[in-house]
Design an enzyme around this catalytic site. Structure first.
Site, short mmCIF file in Angstrom:
data_model
loop_
_atom_site.label_atom_id
_atom_site.label_comp_id
_atom_site.label_asym_id
_atom_site.label_seq_id
_atom_site.Cartn_x
_atom_site.Cartn_y
_atom_site.Cartn_z
N VAL A 1 0.81 -1.21 0.00
CA VAL A 1 0.00 0.00 0.00
C VAL A 1 0.85 1.27 0.00
O VAL A 1 0.34 2.36 -0.18
CB VAL A 1 -0.95 0.01 1.22
CG1 VAL A 1 -1.93 -1.14 1.14
CG2 VAL A 1 -0.18 -0.07 2.53
N GLN A 2 2.15 1.14 0.20
CA GLN A 2 3.03 2.31 0.19
C GLN A 2 3.24 2.79 -1.24
O GLN A 2 3.15 2.02 -2.19
CB GLN A 2 4.38 1.92 0.81
CG GLN A 2 5.32 3.08 1.09
CD GLN A 2 6.58 2.61 1.78
OE1 GLN A 2 6.66 1.48 2.27
NE2 GLN A 2 7.58 3.46 1.85
N ARG B 1 15.66 -5.78 -6.05
CA ARG B 1 14.77 -6.93 -6.13
C ARG B 1 15.59 -8.23 -6.09
O ARG B 1 16.52 -8.41 -6.88
CB ARG B 1 13.93 -6.87 -7.41
CG ARG B 1 12.98 -5.69 -7.44
CD ARG B 1 12.04 -5.75 -8.62
NE ARG B 1 11.16 -6.90 -8.54
CZ ARG B 1 9.98 -6.98 -9.16
NH1 ARG B 1 9.55 -5.97 -9.90
NH2 ARG B 1 9.23 -8.04 -9.05
N ASP C 1 3.24 -4.69 11.75
CA ASP C 1 2.55 -4.97 10.50
C ASP C 1 3.21 -6.10 9.71
O ASP C 1 3.21 -6.10 8.48
CB ASP C 1 2.50 -3.69 9.64
CG ASP C 1 1.43 -3.76 8.57
OD1 ASP C 1 0.34 -4.29 8.84
OD2 ASP C 1 1.68 -3.28 7.44
N GLY D 1 1.02 -11.67 6.33
CA GLY D 1 1.30 -12.80 5.45
C GLY D 1 1.89 -12.45 4.11
O GLY D 1 2.45 -13.32 3.43
N ASN E 1 4.17 -10.08 3.82
CA ASN E 1 5.50 -9.54 4.09
C ASN E 1 6.55 -10.63 4.27
O ASN E 1 7.63 -10.39 4.81
CB ASN E 1 5.48 -8.62 5.32
CG ASN E 1 5.03 -7.21 4.95
OD1 ASN E 1 4.92 -6.87 3.78
ND2 ASN E 1 4.76 -6.39 5.94
N TYR F 1 12.04 -8.10 3.88
CA TYR F 1 11.75 -6.80 3.30
C TYR F 1 10.64 -6.13 4.12
O TYR F 1 10.07 -6.75 5.02
CB TYR F 1 11.32 -6.94 1.83
CG TYR F 1 10.19 -7.92 1.60
CD1 TYR F 1 8.86 -7.50 1.55
CD2 TYR F 1 10.44 -9.28 1.44
CE1 TYR F 1 7.82 -8.39 1.36
CE2 TYR F 1 9.41 -10.19 1.24
CZ TYR F 1 8.10 -9.74 1.19
OH TYR F 1 7.08 -10.64 1.00
#
Length: 439
Positions: free
Chosen positions: A147-148, A220, A305, A308, A310, A326
């Site tokens: 959501v960032q 990545r 936060d 699942g 993350n 991450y």
């Protein structure tokens, strides 16, 4: 063909994604060639049996952006957020992992790199609250979950940042902060560097600034750029929700929320479910140790936060192991975020209530030896304390890029570090009691 799109692993067609025009249900069928020599895309999408529509939906749902980016993408396409097929057709060439969705005539392209100048980036960031960062050159560019504010970018051998097409794709993710979350980038930068410093597998990050806009450049771990071949090679990964065959809405253990009448419902991603996944993987001990260390580190840095999505796994033939960590953030420093654990420690979701009993309960529920929890916790506490008090660590994260940081940044970093020192003291006391507690 309007309701069909091919799935590729590199330049190999591995299957076909279809949508039933009448029911809207998604169907995925592996190609005969891939069934003979390939691997399952996820534990729920088995190569040797028909894929269930719900599992196909869950897999695709977790590939797409979340939050405002998902809304903007759906709005621009003129479809519902739940209309996944149209969204995959729009951005399916640069999703997480190795699988791409495209028509055949768009696969074998030349490498295309479109640089983004600092001036252009600054102009976009100056107006991102109004126009967002989703579209560049009239094409959607964000295709990673979260959501960032983020942007998929390609970084070439000279360090230039830009957009990629053809045989190229994104190699990095740029993360930004919103007006209501100042210092979020600095916070995540410190937490990520701290994780790396104590020896935990962690994604590589760099702190950048575009004028007065801080940004986190994340390398990545599912991509590798070959400059000679002018090609980006991809590695297949799945996140925790895909591994558990859950939709993105179930990334929190309390999938219906924390309200009084629903907080007892815990059908979302949980530590217990993730540990069971570890036991069924090809490296159970390694994966369980990774997961224990990840959760303990989240507690130490106040990363409430840690849901699942993350966590992710490298997934393939004879491969099922965690990727580097991450999205490590000290959430306690932001009133804008909920101060409730994404996944419970045993029966507890209140961060301020995590003591020796809750750690013992966590061990009991997840079927882990309490002595192992105690040993790993003590080891991690010692390493974190040493890093936070070691001038070499502070120098590594600040001095090398001193021109990017202000005095205010230093004050904020000091507050964050002081908060972590307090957590170290608390958990050091609790660690001595874990093995003596009977749950």
């Amino acid at each position: 063909m309007a309701y069909s799109i091919n799935a590729y692993f590199g330049e190999i067609q591995i299957g076909e994604l279809k949508q039933d025009p009448h029911t809207g249900l998604l169907n995925f069928q592996y190609s005969t060639q891939w069934q003979k020599a390939g691997f399952n895309l996820s534990p729920a999408l088995q190569i040797n049996q028909p894929c269930k529509p719900t599992s196909v939906y869950n897999y695709i749902d977790n590939q797409l952006p979340e939050g405002e980016a998902r809304k903007l993408l759906a709005l621009d396409l003129g479809v519902s957020e739940k209309q996944l097929f149209a969204q995959v057709k729009a951005i399916g060439r640069d999703l997480a992992g190795a699988i791409t969705f495209a028509t055949q005539n768009h696969i074998f392209d030349t490498p295309i790199f479109r640089p983004i100048s600092e001036q252009e980036m600054v102009e976009r960031l100056n107006n991102k609250e109004q126009f967002g960062l989703l579209y560049w050159d009239e094409k959607p560019r964000l295709s990673v979950a979260g959501v960032q504010d983020k942007l998929n970018v390609f970084v070439n051998s000279e360090g230039e940042i830009g957009l990629a097409d053809g045989r190229l794709c994104s190699t990095h993710i740029l993360k930004f902060e919103r007006k209501n979350t100042p210092n979020l980038v600095l916070n995540e930068y410190i937490c990520m560097k701290l994780s790396k410093a104590i020896g935990l597998p962690t994604a590589e990050v760099r702190f950048l600034k575009f004028a007065n806009h801080p940004a986190l450049l994340v390398t990545r771990f599912d991509r590798k750029y070959d400059a000679k071949q002018q090609r980006v090679y991809r590695r297949h990964i799945i996140d925790g929700c895909q591994a558990l065959d859950l939709p993105r809405d179930n990334k929190y253990e309390r999938n219906l929320g924390d309200g009084r009448d629903v907080k007892h419902i815990r059908d979302g991603a949980s530590l217990e479910k993730l540990f069971n996944l570890c036991r069924n993987s090809n490296q159970p001990i390694k994966n369980m140790h990774w997961l224990i260390n990840w959760q303990l580190f989240n507690l130490i840095i106040n990363n409430y936060d840690s849901h699942g999505k993350n966590v992710s796994f490298y997934y393939g033939k004879n491969e099922f192991e965690f990727t580097p960590s991450y999205d490590l953030v000290n959430v306690a420093m932001f009133d804008e975020f909920k101060h409730v654990l994404a996944m419970g420690m045993g029966e507890e979701f209140e961060p301020s209530c995590i003591n020796a009993y809750q750690l013992a309960d966590f061990a009991e529920v997840c079927q882990i030896d309490k002595k192992l929890i105690t040993r790993l916790l003590k080891k991690q506490l010692k390493a974190v304390k040493q890093a936070l008090t070691d001038r070499a660590f502070i120098s590594d994260i600040f001095d090398a890029q001193s021109t990017l940081f202000t005095g205010t940044d230093g004050v904020y970093a000091g507050e964050l570090i002081n908060q972590l020192i307090q957590n170290i003291e608390h958990f050091s006391e609790q660690a001595e009691l874990i093995t003596s507690i009977e749950v």
